[in-house]
Design a protein around this motif. Structure first.
Motif, PDB file in Angstrom:
ATOM      1  N   GLU A 159      26.865  41.349  44.989  1.00 55.95           N
ATOM      2  CA  GLU A 159      27.822  42.451  45.155  1.00 55.95           C
ATOM      3  C   GLU A 159      29.183  41.909  45.559  1.00 55.95           C
ATOM      4  O   GLU A 159      30.222  42.357  45.060  1.00 55.95           O
ATOM      5  CB  GLU A 159      27.315  43.444  46.200  1.00 55.95           C
ATOM      6  N   THR A 160      29.181  40.924  46.457  1.00 54.33           N
ATOM      7  CA  THR A 160      30.434  40.310  46.891  1.00 54.33           C
ATOM      8  C   THR A 160      31.133  39.627  45.724  1.00 54.33           C
ATOM      9  O   THR A 160      32.354  39.756  45.548  1.00 54.33           O
ATOM     10  CB  THR A 160      30.167  39.279  48.005  1.00 54.33           C
ATOM     11  N   GLU A 161      30.353  38.893  44.918  1.00 56.97           N
ATOM     12  CA  GLU A 161      30.931  38.174  43.779  1.00 56.97           C
ATOM     13  C   GLU A 161      31.566  39.137  42.780  1.00 56.97           C
ATOM     14  O   GLU A 161      32.687  38.925  42.312  1.00 56.97           O
ATOM     15  CB  GLU A 161      29.832  37.356  43.096  1.00 56.97           C
ATOM     16  N   VAL A 162      30.867  40.219  42.478  1.00 58.20           N
ATOM     17  CA  VAL A 162      31.389  41.196  41.525  1.00 58.20           C
ATOM     18  C   VAL A 162      32.644  41.871  42.079  1.00 58.20           C
ATOM     19  O   VAL A 162      33.646  42.015  41.376  1.00 58.20           O
ATOM     20  CB  VAL A 162      30.312  42.252  41.179  1.00 58.20           C
ATOM     21  N   LEU A 163      32.596  42.266  43.344  1.00 55.86           N
ATOM     22  CA  LEU A 163      33.749  42.948  43.934  1.00 55.86           C
ATOM     23  C   LEU A 163      34.958  42.021  44.006  1.00 55.86           C
ATOM     24  O   LEU A 163      36.099  42.450  43.789  1.00 55.86           O
ATOM     25  CB  LEU A 163      33.400  43.471  45.328  1.00 55.86           C
ATOM     26  N   ARG A 164      34.714  40.760  44.302  1.00 54.53           N
ATOM     27  CA  ARG A 164      35.815  39.785  44.355  1.00 54.53           C
ATOM     28  C   ARG A 164      36.487  39.675  42.987  1.00 54.53           C
ATOM     29  O   ARG A 164      37.727  39.676  42.889  1.00 54.53           O
ATOM     30  CB  ARG A 164      35.282  38.412  44.768  1.00 54.53           C
ATOM     31  N   LEU A 165      35.714  39.627  41.927  1.00 51.43           N
ATOM     32  CA  LEU A 165      36.287  39.521  40.585  1.00 51.43           C
ATOM     33  C   LEU A 165      36.996  40.806  40.173  1.00 51.43           C
ATOM     34  O   LEU A 165      38.015  40.772  39.482  1.00 51.43           O
ATOM     35  CB  LEU A 165      35.186  39.159  39.583  1.00 51.43           C
ATOM     36  N   ALA A 167      38.545  42.747  42.313  1.00 55.67           N
ATOM     37  CA  ALA A 167      39.800  42.685  43.069  1.00 55.67           C
ATOM     38  C   ALA A 167      40.804  41.767  42.389  1.00 55.67           C
ATOM     39  O   ALA A 167      42.015  42.006  42.443  1.00 55.67           O
ATOM     40  CB  ALA A 167      39.532  42.213  44.503  1.00 55.67           C
ATOM     41  N   GLN A 168      40.311  40.721  41.747  1.00 51.27           N
ATOM     42  CA  GLN A 168      41.190  39.764  41.082  1.00 51.27           C
ATOM     43  C   GLN A 168      41.664  40.252  39.718  1.00 51.27           C
ATOM     44  O   GLN A 168      42.458  39.588  39.059  1.00 51.27           O
ATOM     45  CB  GLN A 168      40.478  38.416  40.940  1.00 51.27           C
ATOM     46  N   GLY A 169      41.188  41.439  39.305  1.00 43.44           N
ATOM     47  CA  GLY A 169      41.719  42.052  38.103  1.00 43.44           C
ATOM     48  C   GLY A 169      40.884  41.915  36.849  1.00 43.44           C
ATOM     49  O   GLY A 169      41.299  42.338  35.774  1.00 43.44           O
ATOM     50  N   PHE A 170      39.687  41.339  36.956  1.00 46.70           N
ATOM     51  CA  PHE A 170      38.852  41.184  35.775  1.00 46.70           C
ATOM     52  C   PHE A 170      38.157  42.496  35.415  1.00 46.70           C
ATOM     53  O   PHE A 170      37.772  43.267  36.293  1.00 46.70           O
ATOM     54  CB  PHE A 170      37.803  40.095  35.998  1.00 46.70           C
ATOM     55  N   SER A 171      37.979  42.739  34.128  1.00 47.21           N
ATOM     56  CA  SER A 171      37.264  43.928  33.675  1.00 47.21           C
ATOM     57  C   SER A 171      35.765  43.719  33.818  1.00 47.21           C
ATOM     58  O   SER A 171      35.288  42.589  33.993  1.00 47.21           O
ATOM     59  CB  SER A 171      37.592  44.210  32.208  1.00 47.21           C
ATOM     60  N   ASN A 172      35.006  44.822  33.726  1.00 46.93           N
ATOM     61  CA  ASN A 172      33.544  44.711  33.816  1.00 46.93           C
ATOM     62  C   ASN A 172      33.000  43.780  32.733  1.00 46.93           C
ATOM     63  O   ASN A 172      32.087  42.979  32.976  1.00 46.93           O
ATOM     64  CB  ASN A 172      32.899  46.092  33.683  1.00 46.93           C
TER      65      ASN A 172
END
Length: 221
Positions: A159-165, A167-172
């Motif tokens: 969950e942390t890894e996905v949320l970090r990405l 936040a960095q602007g990456f799409s799903n």
């Protein structure tokens, strides 16, 4: 590797010439088009579908905020990098809400423009280093840390890894490809993390990421 295709819009001839020179000096960047106002820029972006649109905030016709909103909705494949003289953090949040992926001060362009274009083109978020710290720090807004403490629910590593990405602007879709998950799984992890932290908008996720140092590396690209 294909060059990064850029459309540039700025109503100041001297600034436009300087930014063009910086972009044209890099063999990995192609200046696909240029405009001197928002009304010219939007149809050009629709037609050319560049990787990055470098937009001045203050332009006649459509201003930078309105143009950013239109590009984000009508040309989702094009990422917006805002170029501005405004150092007031109050300008940053509305532009991020509108869909901008980058915010660069004109006085920093000589040193940081190419870095910013590459970061945004790669799917990240770029914030001018001189404003990144205070621009997203909003004590009155929900950053999520208090929600986590109150609920006692900690994020899992995934969950942390996905949320970090996020936040960095990456799409799903980009996240799914980077960490070898399905898009549906990414959406699930994102929803769980946001619910645990009480984050409701992308801007809140970015603020949370900034407060945890997740954006620091982006400003160094």
């Amino acid at each position: 590797m294909d060059p990064i295709r850029v459309v540039l819009a700025d109503d100041h001839p001297i600034v436009l010439a300087g930014i063009k020179a910086l972009l044209n000096a890099d063999p990995e960047i192609e200046l696909a088009g240029e405009a001197t106002n928002g009304g010219e820029a939007l149809p050009m972006i629709r037609s050319l579908v560049p990787d990055v649109a470098v937009l001045d905030v203050s332009m006649p016709g459509l201003n930078g905020l309105e143009l950013t909103e239109r590009v984000a909705k009508e040309c989702p494949a094009t990422r917006v990098l805002v170029l501005t003289v405004h150092e007031d953090a109050a300008y940053v949040q509305p532009l991020l809400h509108a869909g901008a992926r980058g915010y660069l001060l004109k006085r920093s362009a000589a040193d940081d423009l190419l870095r910013a274009v590459r970061a945004v083109a790669a799917g990240g978020v770029y914030l001018d280093p001189s404003i990144a710290g205070h621009a997203l720090a909003d004590p009155s807004a929900a950053t999520g840390s208090s929600g986590s403490d109150e609920s006692g629910e900690a994020l899992s590593p995934r969950e942390t890894e996905v949320l970090r990405l996020i936040a960095q602007g990456f799409s799903n879709k980009e996240i799914a490809r980077r960490i070898d998950l399905s898009v549906k799984s990414v959406e699930t992890y994102k929803a769980r993390a946001a619910e645990k932290l009480g984050l409701k908008t992308r801007a809140e996720i970015i603020r949370y990421g900034a407060s945890h140092g997740w954006l620091d590396a982006l400003t160094l690209r």
